[in-house]
Enzyme design. Sequence first.
Site, mmCIF file in Angstrom:
data_model
loop_
_atom_site.group_PDB
_atom_site.id
_atom_site.type_symbol
_atom_site.label_atom_id
_atom_site.label_comp_id
_atom_site.label_asym_id
_atom_site.label_seq_id
_atom_site.Cartn_x
_atom_site.Cartn_y
_atom_site.Cartn_z
ATOM 1 N N GLU A 79 -56.652 4.262 21.108
ATOM 2 C CA GLU A 79 -57.827 3.541 20.599
ATOM 3 C C GLU A 79 -58.640 2.870 21.715
ATOM 4 O O GLU A 79 -59.395 1.931 21.450
ATOM 5 C CB GLU A 79 -57.397 2.499 19.556
ATOM 6 N N HIS A 98 -58.338 -5.824 20.452
ATOM 7 C CA HIS A 98 -58.138 -5.171 19.153
ATOM 8 C C HIS A 98 -56.751 -5.535 18.667
ATOM 9 O O HIS A 98 -55.767 -5.330 19.368
ATOM 10 C CB HIS A 98 -58.259 -3.654 19.267
ATOM 11 N N HIS A 100 -54.072 -6.212 14.909
ATOM 12 C CA HIS A 100 -53.814 -6.046 13.487
ATOM 13 C C HIS A 100 -53.380 -7.399 12.908
ATOM 14 O O HIS A 100 -52.569 -7.447 11.990
ATOM 15 C CB HIS A 100 -52.732 -4.997 13.263
ATOM 16 N N HIS A 169 -57.043 -2.001 8.482
ATOM 17 C CA HIS A 169 -56.509 -1.725 9.808
ATOM 18 C C HIS A 169 -56.356 -3.001 10.648
ATOM 19 O O HIS A 169 -55.244 -3.353 11.042
ATOM 20 C CB HIS A 169 -57.446 -0.709 10.480
HETATM 21 MN MN MN Z 1 -55.224 -0.327 15.741
#
Ligand code: MN
Length: 238
Positions: A79, A98, A100, A169
Amino acid sequence: MPQPANPVLIDDLVIANHILVNQGVLDGFGHISTRHDKDPGRFLIARSMAPGLVTADDVVQVDLDGKVHDDRGRHTYVERFIHSEIYRARPDVQAVIHSHSPAVIPFGITGARLRPICHMSGFLGAQTPVFEIRHSAGESSDLLIRNQDLGKALADCLGQAAVALLRGHGNVVTGISIQQVVFRAIYTESNARLQSEAMRMGEINFLTPGEAEATADMNDQHLDRPWQVWKKQALQRS
Ligand code: MN
């Protein structure tokens, strides 16, 4: 041979990985990057590994097409296009996370919008955009931002906001420094948890856009204070 980045920047990136694990933002997954201090067309990020185990030796350079430049041929996260396309679209952004982080997830999958409820999270602004990957990747994707097109679509959704949610996500947080983006990621999670609790109690009196802006400016004057204590705690536990 990639141009070496400032070792202080690399050290801050490493400690940020550990802080974010320690504060419950990252776990075995998620990543933080920072733009290269001498080459704005590249960013620094750990090779593909658990953030809690990152050392300075694990940091690799990636360009804005998502290509890794590493003498040892190592790979980074699939990603990485989240980072590369945000750095391309937003010259002001110097660091990206990034994650979660769990309390944020409900706001990506319901009609409830993540908004600033207190003075620590004014950076959220008027409202936090939600990226719907189905519009780009159809009904059967694995929800990961696996290529440049998906990264660009996410960056478009983010626009000039500090934070965007990824439906089902996680979220992406941007900042003008490692210290600012870490602060924002921690308080994005905190705001989500508190907003969820407040929604069960009744109607919420959110910050006005003017209050959001003023409190964000105020907090930016004091980023070193929480950074130092989060750093100490992370070092004690690693
Ligand atoms: Mn992810």
